[in-house]
Structure formats: structure tokens, C-alpha cells
Design a protein around this motif. Structure first.
Motif, PDB file in Angstrom:
ATOM      1  N   CYS A  78       0.765  -1.168  -0.034  1.00  0.00           N
ATOM      2  CA  CYS A  78       0.015   0.066  -0.130  1.00  0.00           C
ATOM      3  C   CYS A  78       0.962   1.361  -0.082  1.00  0.00           C
ATOM      4  O   CYS A  78       1.658   1.468   0.921  1.00  0.00           O
ATOM      5  CB  CYS A  78      -0.776   0.125   1.322  1.00  0.00           C
ATOM      6  SG  CYS A  78      -2.180   1.478   1.230  1.00  0.00           S
ATOM      7  N   PRO A  80      -0.072   5.056  -0.701  1.00  0.00           N
ATOM      8  CA  PRO A  80      -0.852   6.106  -1.291  1.00  0.00           C
ATOM      9  C   PRO A  80       0.135   7.247  -1.771  1.00  0.00           C
ATOM     10  O   PRO A  80       1.089   7.380  -1.424  1.00  0.00           O
ATOM     11  CB  PRO A  80      -1.774   6.634   0.118  1.00  0.00           C
ATOM     12  CG  PRO A  80      -1.402   5.356   0.977  1.00  0.00           C
ATOM     13  CD  PRO A  80      -0.223   4.855   0.598  1.00  0.00           C
ATOM     14  N   GLU A  92      -9.196  -2.043  -4.252  1.00  0.00           N
ATOM     15  CA  GLU A  92      -9.901  -1.143  -3.399  1.00  0.00           C
ATOM     16  C   GLU A  92     -11.484  -1.300  -3.675  1.00  0.00           C
ATOM     17  O   GLU A  92     -12.269  -1.372  -2.909  1.00  0.00           O
ATOM     18  CB  GLU A  92      -9.496   0.429  -3.189  1.00  0.00           C
ATOM     19  CG  GLU A  92     -10.144   1.288  -2.743  1.00  0.00           C
ATOM     20  CD  GLU A  92      -9.792   2.768  -3.033  1.00  0.00           C
ATOM     21  OE1 GLU A  92     -10.225   3.707  -2.296  1.00  0.00           O
ATOM     22  OE2 GLU A  92      -8.853   3.122  -3.863  1.00  0.00           O
TER      23      GLU A  92
END
Length: 216
Positions: A78, A80, A92
Motif C-alpha cells: 500500500c 498512497p 480497493e
């Protein structure tokens, strides 16, 4: 887009055959899917390899699986930040939007992506080390698995084990996504790791109790 061309004739023929048989015989089901939306129970992350046909393996119909394919069935950690993350976006949507009950990662034997990772990490594919190599940078995800297997000397054994490491790395990375780990811990989502032998059709499932892959 002037470079685009019509479909090759053989694909047009195959489509018309499907439309006249499979579609016509199941029109009500296809219309139901269109009107009611999709409600798959599982997301399946598999390799782009043309020899791995995930829906046929499980005899699945349209609407049963939410499928994402990429090189070597890898899930990145992960991260972002607003960049383009196709695999992360698919996960997601499947988990938070479709609320699938299962996420399945399926690797396979004779995976070209995994072989490329082996060649890159062992110094035999310098072109994959270039920053401009999309494949090389994608296969960096698997470097920790390569490092874990370094004591293995036999190349064939190494490659088969590295294919399975790709599945384990992906399962580990799935748990770095908060919306995945939270649902796993609540019991709303289960993760599964599979490896398929494309030579004999056998399917292995990762069993943490055995700390390895066992026959399904």
C-alpha cells in the motif's frame, strides 16, 4: 486516433459465434447482470499469461469473479500518493465497493514474469535494471522473495519456489492495505493463495498450518 484498426477477422468470427450461441442461449442472465449490477463473491488476482484461464479452471460464469490480471499476479504494498496504481485501485474497489468475501491470489508454473525477476536479480538481465523498464520496476515487488530463497542452488527448483514466493509476497502486501486488514481481522474477508501447475493442471493452496502449499 488514426492508428486504430478494425478487429482481425478471426476475432470477429469468434465473437459472432459466441453471440449466436452462448449469448442467445443465456440472454436473460446477461440482462439480469446488466440491470442488477455485479455482486461477485470473490476477487481473483492472476497473471496476464495467456495459458492461465481462471474462469475455466473454476467453471465460472459471467458475474462470479471480479478479476484483475497483471504480470506475475503481484500485489504491491500500500503506497498512497496519487500515482497510477491499477492493482491497488482494483483491490480497493473489490473490497470496499463490491464487498467481496474472498481475495484469491493465483500464481502458476513457468511464469515469465517470475523468470524475469530471477534473471534480473541474478545479474543476467541488466535491461530490466534500467529505470525505464516497466517490467523490471514491477518485478522489484518480488525482490524480497528472491532474497529469501538465495540458499537454493538448483535453478528449476528456485523458479518454482519463487513463483510461490510471489503469491506469499502478494498476500503479505494485501495486509498492508488498511481496508483489507480491517476486514480480515473482523472476519468479513478471507485471503487465499493458490499456485497452478500449467503442465498437469494441479492446483495447490497455501496452508499456514503446513507453512507451505498443499493440494486442493
Amino acid at each position: 486516433m488514426k492508428q486504430a484498426r478494425p478487429l482481425p477477422g478471426y476475432l470477429v468470427s469468434r465473437y459472432k459465434g459466441w453471440k449466436a450461441t452462448t449469448y442467445d442461449e443465456n440472454q436473460a442472465w446477461y440482462r439480469h447482470l446488466a440491470a442488477d449490477g455485479q455482486h461477485p463473491r470473490a476477487m481473483l488476482i492472476s497473471c496476464c499469461d495467456s495459458r492461465v484461464h481462471v474462469t475455466s479452471i473454476f467453471g465460472a460464469d459471467s458475474g462470479e469473479f471480479f478479476i484483475h490480471r497483471n504480470i506475475a499476479s503481484l500485489v504491491p504494498p500500500c503506497e498512497p500518493g496519487g500515482n497510477h496504481h491499477g492493482t491497488s485501485a482494483a483491490i480497493e474497489y473489490a473490497v470496499t465497493g463490491l464487498k467481496v468475501a474472498h481475495v484469491i491470489v493465483m500464481g502458476h508454473s513457468y511464469c515469465g514474469g517470475v523468470a524475469g525477476c530471477h534473471a534480473m536479480c541474478s545479474g543476467k538481465a541488466p535491461e530490466l535494471e534500467e529505470s525505464t523498464s516497466f517490467v523490471g520496476r514491477w518485478m522489484d515487488i518480488l525482490r524480497p522473495g528472491y532474497d529469501r530463497l538465495l540458499p537454493i542452488k538448483d535453478e528449476d527448483t528456485f523458479l518454482r519456489d519463487l513463483e510461490k514466493e510471489a503469491v506469499l509476497i502478494s498476500l503479505e502486501n494485501l495486509m498492508t492495505f488498511p481496508f483489507v486488514s480491517e476486514r480480515v481481522e473482523r472476519g468479513d474477508l478471507t485471503l487465499h493463495g493458490l499456485w497452478k501447475d500449467i503442465t498437469n493442471g494441479s492446483l495447490l493452496n497455501y496452508d499456514p498450518r503446513a507453512d507451505g502449499f498443499v493440494p486442493v
